[in-house]
Design a protein around this motif. Structure first.
Motif, PDB file in Angstrom:
ATOM      1  N   GLU A 292       0.910  -1.061  -0.063  1.00 21.74           N
ATOM      2  CA  GLU A 292       0.115   0.104  -0.050  1.00 21.74           C
ATOM      3  C   GLU A 292       0.839   1.351   0.028  1.00 21.74           C
ATOM      4  N   ALA A 293       1.880   1.184   0.831  1.00 26.57           N
ATOM      5  CA  ALA A 293       2.819   2.303   0.638  1.00 26.57           C
ATOM      6  C   ALA A 293       3.409   2.865  -0.665  1.00 26.57           C
ATOM      7  N   LEU A 294       3.512   1.713  -1.470  1.00 30.12           N
ATOM      8  CA  LEU A 294       4.141   1.885  -2.807  1.00 30.12           C
ATOM      9  C   LEU A 294       3.072   2.539  -3.699  1.00 30.12           C
ATOM     10  N   GLN A 295       1.762   1.976  -3.415  1.00 31.07           N
ATOM     11  CA  GLN A 295       0.644   2.558  -4.238  1.00 31.07           C
ATOM     12  C   GLN A 295       0.486   3.996  -3.840  1.00 31.07           C
ATOM     13  N   GLN A 296       0.642   4.468  -2.633  1.00 31.51           N
ATOM     14  CA  GLN A 296       0.277   5.974  -2.182  1.00 31.51           C
ATOM     15  C   GLN A 296       1.465   6.606  -2.779  1.00 31.51           C
ATOM     16  N   TYR A 297       2.670   6.093  -2.876  1.00 30.89           N
ATOM     17  CA  TYR A 297       3.819   6.713  -3.355  1.00 30.89           C
ATOM     18  C   TYR A 297       3.521   7.144  -4.912  1.00 30.89           C
ATOM     19  N   ALA A 298       2.931   5.921  -5.806  1.00 31.11           N
ATOM     20  CA  ALA A 298       2.669   6.198  -7.024  1.00 31.11           C
ATOM     21  C   ALA A 298       1.559   7.414  -7.477  1.00 31.11           C
ATOM     22  N   ILE A 299       0.620   7.304  -6.334  1.00 29.88           N
ATOM     23  CA  ILE A 299      -0.511   8.289  -6.656  1.00 29.88           C
ATOM     24  C   ILE A 299       0.127   9.733  -6.172  1.00 29.88           C
ATOM     25  N   LEU A 300       1.069   9.813  -5.337  1.00 33.81           N
ATOM     26  CA  LEU A 300       1.557  11.095  -5.211  1.00 33.81           C
ATOM     27  C   LEU A 300       2.351  11.674  -6.247  1.00 33.81           C
ATOM     28  N   LEU A 301       3.127  10.600  -6.796  1.00 30.03           N
ATOM     29  CA  LEU A 301       3.912  11.026  -8.070  1.00 30.03           C
ATOM     30  C   LEU A 301       3.003  11.582  -9.211  1.00 30.03           C
ATOM     31  N   GLU A 302       1.812  10.881  -9.282  1.00 25.40           N
ATOM     32  CA  GLU A 302       1.229  11.177 -10.428  1.00 25.40           C
ATOM     33  C   GLU A 302       0.327  12.482  -9.995  1.00 25.40           C
ATOM     34  N   GLU A 303       0.033  13.109  -8.854  1.00 32.05           N
ATOM     35  CA  GLU A 303      -0.547  14.096  -8.495  1.00 32.05           C
ATOM     36  C   GLU A 303       0.669  15.392  -8.886  1.00 32.05           C
ATOM     37  N   GLN A 304       2.005  14.921  -8.542  1.00 29.02           N
ATOM     38  CA  GLN A 304       2.929  15.775  -8.828  1.00 29.02           C
ATOM     39  C   GLN A 304       3.273  15.954 -10.456  1.00 29.02           C
ATOM     40  N   ALA A 305       2.968  15.039 -11.244  1.00 30.85           N
ATOM     41  CA  ALA A 305       3.140  15.109 -12.598  1.00 30.85           C
ATOM     42  C   ALA A 305       2.132  15.687 -13.402  1.00 30.85           C
ATOM     43  N   PHE A 306       0.947  15.735 -12.795  1.00 30.35           N
ATOM     44  CA  PHE A 306      -0.233  16.349 -13.280  1.00 30.35           C
ATOM     45  C   PHE A 306      -0.061  17.712 -13.962  1.00 30.35           C
ATOM     46  N   PRO A 307       0.479  18.633 -13.066  1.00 30.65           N
ATOM     47  CA  PRO A 307       0.486  19.996 -13.596  1.00 30.65           C
ATOM     48  C   PRO A 307       1.307  19.995 -14.753  1.00 30.65           C
ATOM     49  N   PHE A 308       2.343  19.290 -14.807  1.00 39.00           N
ATOM     50  CA  PHE A 308       3.483  19.667 -15.974  1.00 39.00           C
ATOM     51  C   PHE A 308       2.696  18.781 -17.192  1.00 39.00           C
ATOM     52  N   GLU A 309       1.944  17.809 -17.205  1.00 33.86           N
ATOM     53  CA  GLU A 309       1.301  17.481 -18.353  1.00 33.86           C
ATOM     54  C   GLU A 309       0.167  18.516 -18.795  1.00 33.86           C
ATOM     55  N   GLU A 310      -0.691  19.143 -17.827  1.00 31.09           N
ATOM     56  CA  GLU A 310      -1.284  20.376 -18.018  1.00 31.09           C
ATOM     57  C   GLU A 310      -0.736  21.484 -18.744  1.00 31.09           C
ATOM     58  N   LYS A 311       0.626  21.783 -18.457  1.00 28.07           N
ATOM     59  CA  LYS A 311       1.325  22.828 -18.788  1.00 28.07           C
ATOM     60  C   LYS A 311       1.614  22.575 -20.307  1.00 28.07           C
ATOM     61  N   ALA A 312       1.968  21.116 -20.457  1.00 29.22           N
ATOM     62  CA  ALA A 312       2.123  20.815 -21.869  1.00 29.22           C
ATOM     63  C   ALA A 312       1.033  20.851 -22.833  1.00 29.22           C
ATOM     64  N   ILE A 313      -0.079  20.443 -22.485  1.00 30.32           N
ATOM     65  CA  ILE A 313      -1.204  20.515 -23.229  1.00 30.32           C
ATOM     66  C   ILE A 313      -1.512  21.867 -23.424  1.00 30.32           C
ATOM     67  N   GLN A 314      -1.384  22.901 -22.209  1.00 33.91           N
ATOM     68  CA  GLN A 314      -1.470  24.408 -22.704  1.00 33.91           C
ATOM     69  C   GLN A 314      -0.686  24.752 -23.634  1.00 33.91           C
ATOM     70  N   ALA A 315       0.453  24.699 -23.511  1.00 36.53           N
ATOM     71  CA  ALA A 315       1.448  25.115 -24.443  1.00 36.53           C
ATOM     72  C   ALA A 315       1.010  24.671 -26.022  1.00 36.53           C
ATOM     73  N   HIS A 316       0.821  23.493 -26.108  1.00 38.46           N
ATOM     74  CA  HIS A 316       0.329  22.956 -27.363  1.00 38.46           C
ATOM     75  C   HIS A 316      -1.090  23.685 -27.693  1.00 38.46           C
ATOM     76  N   GLU A 317      -1.919  23.814 -26.865  1.00 44.71           N
ATOM     77  CA  GLU A 317      -3.129  24.660 -27.286  1.00 44.71           C
ATOM     78  C   GLU A 317      -2.852  26.131 -27.953  1.00 44.71           C
ATOM     79  N   ILE A 318      -1.864  26.746 -27.202  1.00 43.93           N
ATOM     80  CA  ILE A 318      -1.391  28.053 -27.634  1.00 43.93           C
ATOM     81  C   ILE A 318      -0.987  28.041 -29.210  1.00 43.93           C
TER      82      ILE A 318
END
Length: 361
Positions: A292-318
């Motif tokens: 479970e600790a490893l799963q929680q760590y993966a969820i935390l990473l996903e939360e950290q990665a999401f804003p960068f994916e959003e920035k990438a999408i926003q840049a392409h949309e520009i």
């Protein structure tokens, strides 16, 4: 001895008069022959140098380039300090160029550019011409040297010096296979434009924008290659620093305002952001974690990665938004493809992309 010298002078004068008469009547071939005969009949005459020069000049007008070059080479060798020597050198450079001997022409123009008696503009034009002729001669070592010397000697006017820097940046990759030299000359282009003051031109700005994009791409490639390994705090710091450096440079490239460069820089920015997000998701997990600790760590990473994916999408949309202005180029096309991968729910299907494009118009 005095009578002999007088006889030689008279003989030379007679030959010169015949040559001038032929020249005045338009028979330049005959004139050249007569001028050359002065050297044969009266080699020690005081007017020998002028006769040799006039013979070569007649060959130039006749466009008999090999004969002209031969005559001028002989003149330079025999009378290196003569008052006509500088003009003979210029004619020799032309004769070499017209004879299809760019390397010899380039060397001659280089010599002219170094002559102290020439005006600064004559020196500059000769130096620039030498660089172009060395290019024609496919002499890479001389090309690199002549462009480098040109920049050092003639930083103004700005545009030719900028062209020289750009060419050196290109040669650093094509001839030298030297990324470090390539980066150096790209940086020199940016610095030269930024420090040009009132001499700054559209050419210098365009070159600086292209150079900034080139630097930004190299920095982005470096940042994208950095994987997140343990110890994570160290590799994350390196990747973050490299990513921030590339973002700054790419934003600088976009700020110049050239549509194609701005679109390309925007695409690269999106790529860097997406790469950072993916690297977080693919980062090496701490070995002590499991279950479970490893799963929680993966969820935390996903939360950290999401804003960068959003920035990438926003840049392409520009980039897509630029279509409203009627702009379409390779970078915008690449952003379209990238959006299909990053946001398939919105852009993954052709009909959805077409609907979005219709909204833009």
């Amino acid at each position: 001895e005095g009578l002999r010298s007088m006889a030689i002078e008279q003989l030379a004068a007679s030959g010169t008069m015949q040559a001038e008469s032929a020249r005045d009547s338009g028979d330049l071939s005959q004139a050249a022959t007569h001028f050359q005969r002065v050297a044969q009949l009266a080699p020690s005459a005081s007017i020998r140098a002028s006769a040799d020069y006039d013979a070569a000049s007649a060959r130039i007008v006749l466009e008999d380039w090999p004969a002209a070059a031969q005559a001028l080479e002989a003149f330079r060798g025999r009378f290196p300090e003569h008052r006509l020597a500088p003009d003979a050198d210029k004619k020799l450079a032309l004769a070499y160029e017209k004879s299809g001997k760019p390397a010899l022409a380039a060397a001659t123009f280089s010599r002219i550019s170094q002559r102290s008696g020439e005006t600064p503009e004559t020196q500059r034009i000769a130096a620039w011409t030498a660089t172009q002729l060395f290019e024609q001669a496919r002499a890479p070592a001389q090309v690199l040297r002549s462009y480098t010397e040109y920049i050092a000697r003639f930083p103004q006017p700005l545009d030719p010096a900028m062209q020289a820097r750009k060419r050196l940046s290109e040669l650093a990759l094509s001839e030298q296979q030297d990324p470090t030299a390539h980066r150096y000359w790209l940086e020199q282009i940016v610095i030269a434009d930024q420090s040009a003051g009132s001499a700054r031109s559209e050419t210098s700005k365009r070159y600086a924008a292209e150079a900034s994009l080139g630097i930004g791409r190299a920095e982005a490639a470096l940042a994208n290659q950095l994987a997140l390994r343990l110890p994570l705090d160290q590799t994350l710091a390196r990747k973050k620093s490299a990513t921030e450096a590339s973002v700054r440079t790419l934003e600088r490239a976009a700020a110049y305002g050239y549509a194609d460069i701005t679109s390309a820089a925007t695409f690269e920015l999106a790529t860097v952001y997406a790469s950072f997000g993916r690297a977080l998701m693919q980062s090496e997990r701490p070995r002590a974690l499991a279950g479970e600790a490893l799963q929680q760590y993966a969820i935390l990473l996903e939360e950290q990665a999401f804003p960068f994916e959003e920035k990438a999408i926003q840049a392409h949309e520009i980039n897509l938004q630029r279509m409203r202005k009627g702009i379409w180029n390779e970078a915008i096309g690449k952003s379209v493809s990238a959006l299909g991968q990053l946001s398939p729910a919105k852009y993954g299907k052709q009909e959805k992309r077409e609907a979005f494009y219709d909204e833009l118009h």
